[in-house]
Design an enzyme around this catalytic site. Structure first.
Site, PDB file in Angstrom:
ATOM      1  N   ARG A  69      23.652  28.945  41.506  1.00  0.00           N
ATOM      2  CA  ARG A  69      24.763  28.542  40.633  1.00  0.00           C
ATOM      3  C   ARG A  69      25.690  29.728  40.363  1.00  0.00           C
ATOM      4  NH1 ARG A  69      23.157  25.367  35.448  1.00  0.00           N
ATOM      5  NH2 ARG A  69      25.414  25.099  35.413  1.00  0.00           N
ATOM      6  N   GLN A 100      31.675  24.137  26.917  1.00  0.00           N
ATOM      7  CA  GLN A 100      30.256  23.889  27.201  1.00  0.00           C
ATOM      8  C   GLN A 100      29.911  24.485  28.559  1.00  0.00           C
ATOM      9  OE1 GLN A 100      29.380  19.483  26.149  1.00  0.00           O
ATOM     10  NE2 GLN A 100      31.588  19.679  26.281  1.00  0.00           N
ATOM     11  N   ASN A 101      30.921  24.978  29.259  1.00  0.00           N
ATOM     12  CA  ASN A 101      30.687  25.513  30.597  1.00  0.00           C
ATOM     13  C   ASN A 101      30.127  26.927  30.524  1.00  0.00           C
ATOM     14  OD1 ASN A 101      31.722  23.148  31.443  1.00  0.00           O
ATOM     15  ND2 ASN A 101      33.707  23.951  32.077  1.00  0.00           N
ATOM     16  N   HIS A 118      27.300  27.175  25.309  1.00  0.00           N
ATOM     17  CA  HIS A 118      26.055  27.112  26.082  1.00  0.00           C
ATOM     18  C   HIS A 118      25.759  28.396  26.847  1.00  0.00           C
ATOM     19  CE1 HIS A 118      26.390  22.422  26.008  1.00  0.00           C
ATOM     20  NE2 HIS A 118      26.061  22.932  24.848  1.00  0.00           N
ATOM     21  N   CYS A 142      14.352  43.724  31.891  1.00  0.00           N
ATOM     22  CA  CYS A 142      15.267  44.419  30.989  1.00  0.00           C
ATOM     23  C   CYS A 142      14.986  45.921  31.084  1.00  0.00           C
ATOM     24  CB  CYS A 142      15.039  43.917  29.561  1.00  0.00           C
ATOM     25  SG  CYS A 142      15.907  44.895  28.335  1.00  0.00           S
ATOM     26  N   GLY A 182      37.502  16.925  30.034  1.00  0.00           N
ATOM     27  CA  GLY A 182      36.459  16.949  31.064  1.00  0.00           C
ATOM     28  C   GLY A 182      35.051  17.018  30.524  1.00  0.00           C
ATOM     29  N   PRO A 209      39.196  11.474  33.748  1.00  0.00           N
ATOM     30  CA  PRO A 209      39.526  10.358  34.662  1.00  0.00           C
ATOM     31  C   PRO A 209      38.777   9.078  34.313  1.00  0.00           C
ATOM     32  CG  PRO A 209      38.354  12.116  35.840  1.00  0.00           C
ATOM     33  CD  PRO A 209      38.529  12.581  34.435  1.00  0.00           C
TER      34      PRO A 209
HETATM   35  P1  NAD Z   1      29.142  16.029  32.169  1.00  0.00           P
HETATM   36  O1  NAD Z   1      28.802  16.247  33.611  1.00  0.00           O
HETATM   37  O2  NAD Z   1      28.215  15.260  31.325  1.00  0.00           O
HETATM   38  O3  NAD Z   1      30.557  15.298  32.109  1.00  0.00           O
HETATM   39  C1  NAD Z   1      31.611  15.697  32.912  1.00  0.00           C
HETATM   40  C2  NAD Z   1      32.812  14.856  32.546  1.00  0.00           C
HETATM   41  O4  NAD Z   1      33.910  15.334  33.285  1.00  0.00           O
HETATM   42  C3  NAD Z   1      32.670  13.361  32.868  1.00  0.00           C
HETATM   43  O5  NAD Z   1      33.067  12.596  31.738  1.00  0.00           O
HETATM   44  C4  NAD Z   1      33.651  13.149  34.028  1.00  0.00           C
HETATM   45  O6  NAD Z   1      34.256  11.870  34.009  1.00  0.00           O
HETATM   46  C5  NAD Z   1      34.652  14.240  33.758  1.00  0.00           C
HETATM   47  N1  NAD Z   1      35.372  14.710  34.938  1.00  0.00           N
HETATM   48  C6  NAD Z   1      34.987  14.703  36.228  1.00  0.00           C
HETATM   49  N2  NAD Z   1      35.944  15.239  36.999  1.00  0.00           N
HETATM   50  C7  NAD Z   1      36.949  15.601  36.170  1.00  0.00           C
HETATM   51  C8  NAD Z   1      38.208  16.226  36.370  1.00  0.00           C
HETATM   52  N3  NAD Z   1      38.633  16.583  37.579  1.00  0.00           N
HETATM   53  N4  NAD Z   1      38.991  16.451  35.289  1.00  0.00           N
HETATM   54  C9  NAD Z   1      38.586  16.075  34.041  1.00  0.00           C
HETATM   55  N5  NAD Z   1      37.410  15.490  33.805  1.00  0.00           N
HETATM   56  C10 NAD Z   1      36.591  15.266  34.851  1.00  0.00           C
HETATM   57  O7  NAD Z   1      29.430  17.483  31.576  1.00  0.00           O
HETATM   58  P2  NAD Z   1      29.553  17.984  30.083  1.00  0.00           P
HETATM   59  O8  NAD Z   1      30.161  16.931  29.226  1.00  0.00           O
HETATM   60  O9  NAD Z   1      30.168  19.331  30.167  1.00  0.00           O
HETATM   61  O10 NAD Z   1      28.053  18.157  29.548  1.00  0.00           O
HETATM   62  C11 NAD Z   1      26.944  18.355  30.337  1.00  0.00           C
HETATM   63  C12 NAD Z   1      26.318  19.760  30.312  1.00  0.00           C
HETATM   64  O11 NAD Z   1      26.315  20.275  31.645  1.00  0.00           O
HETATM   65  C13 NAD Z   1      26.992  20.795  29.505  1.00  0.00           C
HETATM   66  O12 NAD Z   1      26.039  21.251  28.629  1.00  0.00           O
HETATM   67  C14 NAD Z   1      27.352  21.942  30.449  1.00  0.00           C
HETATM   68  O13 NAD Z   1      26.920  23.177  29.906  1.00  0.00           O
HETATM   69  C15 NAD Z   1      26.568  21.682  31.669  1.00  0.00           C
HETATM   70  N6  NAD Z   1      27.260  21.998  32.947  1.00  0.00           N
HETATM   71  C16 NAD Z   1      28.143  23.063  33.064  1.00  0.00           C
HETATM   72  C17 NAD Z   1      28.805  23.319  34.268  1.00  0.00           C
HETATM   73  C18 NAD Z   1      29.797  24.476  34.376  1.00  0.00           C
HETATM   74  O14 NAD Z   1      29.614  25.519  33.755  1.00  0.00           O
HETATM   75  N7  NAD Z   1      30.873  24.320  35.158  1.00  0.00           N
HETATM   76  C19 NAD Z   1      28.571  22.477  35.362  1.00  0.00           C
HETATM   77  C20 NAD Z   1      27.641  21.433  35.229  1.00  0.00           C
HETATM   78  C21 NAD Z   1      27.010  21.199  34.007  1.00  0.00           C
END
Ligand code: NAD
Length: 248
Positions: A69, A100-101, A118, A142, A182, A209
């Site tokens: 990742r 949350q990313n 997170h 560490c 998102g 979306p």
């Molecule tokens: P989720 O996967 O539950 O939801 C993602 C949302 O994004 C969905 O509602 C979907 O319809 C929407 N989506 C998809 N493509 C999109 C786009 N192009 N533009 C806008 N919206 C779009 O993710 P979440 O709500 O963030 O929660 C799940 C958990 O997963 C979080 O805790 C997060 O930390 C973790 N996560 C993080 C990453 C990252 O850091 N990029 C990736 C995967 C999961």
């Protein structure tokens, strides 16, 4: 997509909180959690890979997954949504991103005010537990404490970073617009952030979306991708800023 009343609000707003989720990074090539469940990561069990218990049981397996990742996030580039939010932050009096990313893409796009609910995939922290020697072999340690390191992300059942939610909720109470971008708006406590805005009379705009649990409660639910819609919002608000600057 942006109606007159939203346009007016965008032109008046000076203090925004933007909650972002995995969807904001989807167009950078990072699968959302939902994609992960349906796609190439479908064989991974979150309880094995995203809990402390899972890590203590199989630390090498968990580290391998996080290493993949990390590499994916490091190769990804911020997309138009990350860049537009960073630009907006420069123009507004206050624009806090609560994400949350864990991929660090908001900061790489130039955003300064980011609360990482997170954690961050690119950081490590030591565990307090001792692992048996054979399990701990070859794991990163560490340099100060000698303890085994783990990724500095919030796993299921763990507390959020201290003060993160409190800071986000306080910012909402003095904001004049909250964006939910998102996110499926189901993972707590992050999902309570837009609800807190609504309870405090702060308008909420959702960008996704697909419909989510927040859609019917939000003041505007804009159906579209983050990379498409967020720059449109910033452009609509910018008319206000350029006019303001001209009139000074
Ligand atoms: P989720 O996967 O539950 O939801 C993602 C949302 O994004 C969905 O509602 C979907 O319809 C929407 N989506 C998809 N493509 C999109 C786009 N192009 N533009 C806008 N919206 C779009 O993710 P979440 O709500 O963030 O929660 C799940 C958990 O997963 C979080 O805790 C997060 O930390 C973790 N996560 C993080 C990453 C990252 O850091 N990029 C990736 C995967 C999961």
């Amino acid at each position: 997509m942006i109606d007159k009343s939203l346009q007016q609000l965008l032109r008046q707003t000076s203090n925004i909180v933007a909650l972002t989720g995995a969807g904001v990074s989807a167009e950078s090539g990072i699968p959302t959690f939902r994609d992960a469940q349906q796609g190439t990561w479908a064989n991974f069990d979150p309880m094995e890979l995203a809990t402390l218990e899972g890590f203590l049981r199989q630390p090498h397996k968990v580290w391998d997954w996080y290493q993949q990742r990390r590499e994916m996030a490091a190769k990804a580039q911020p997309n138009a949504a990350h860049l537009a939010l960073a630009e907006w932050q420069e123009q507004l009096e206050q624009c806090l991103i609560v994400t949350q990313n864990v991929d660090g893409l908001h900061q790489r796009a130039g955003s300064l005010h980011v609360i990482e609910l997170h954690g961050n995939l690119h950081r490590d922290r030591p565990i307090s537990q001792q692992l048996p020697a054979e399990k701990a072999a070859d794991l990163p340690r560490c340099p100060e404490t000698g303890n085994v390191l783990r990724p500095d992300v919030v796993w299921f059942g763990e507390m959020l970073p201290e003060g993160a939610m409190e800071q986000a909720l306080s910012a909402i109470e003095v904001s004049d617009l909250v964006l939910s971008i998102g996110t499926s708006a189901v993972v707590q406590p992050a999902a309570s952030i837009p609800l807190h805005a609504l309870e405090n009379g702060v308008p909420v705009v959702e960008i996704n979306p697909e419909a989510t649990e927040l859609s019917s409660a939000a003041d505007w639910s804009l159906r579209g991708s983050a990379a498409d819609v967020v720059p449109q919002l910033v452009a609509a608000a910018q008319l206000h800023y350029s006019r303001d600057r001209l009139s000074r």
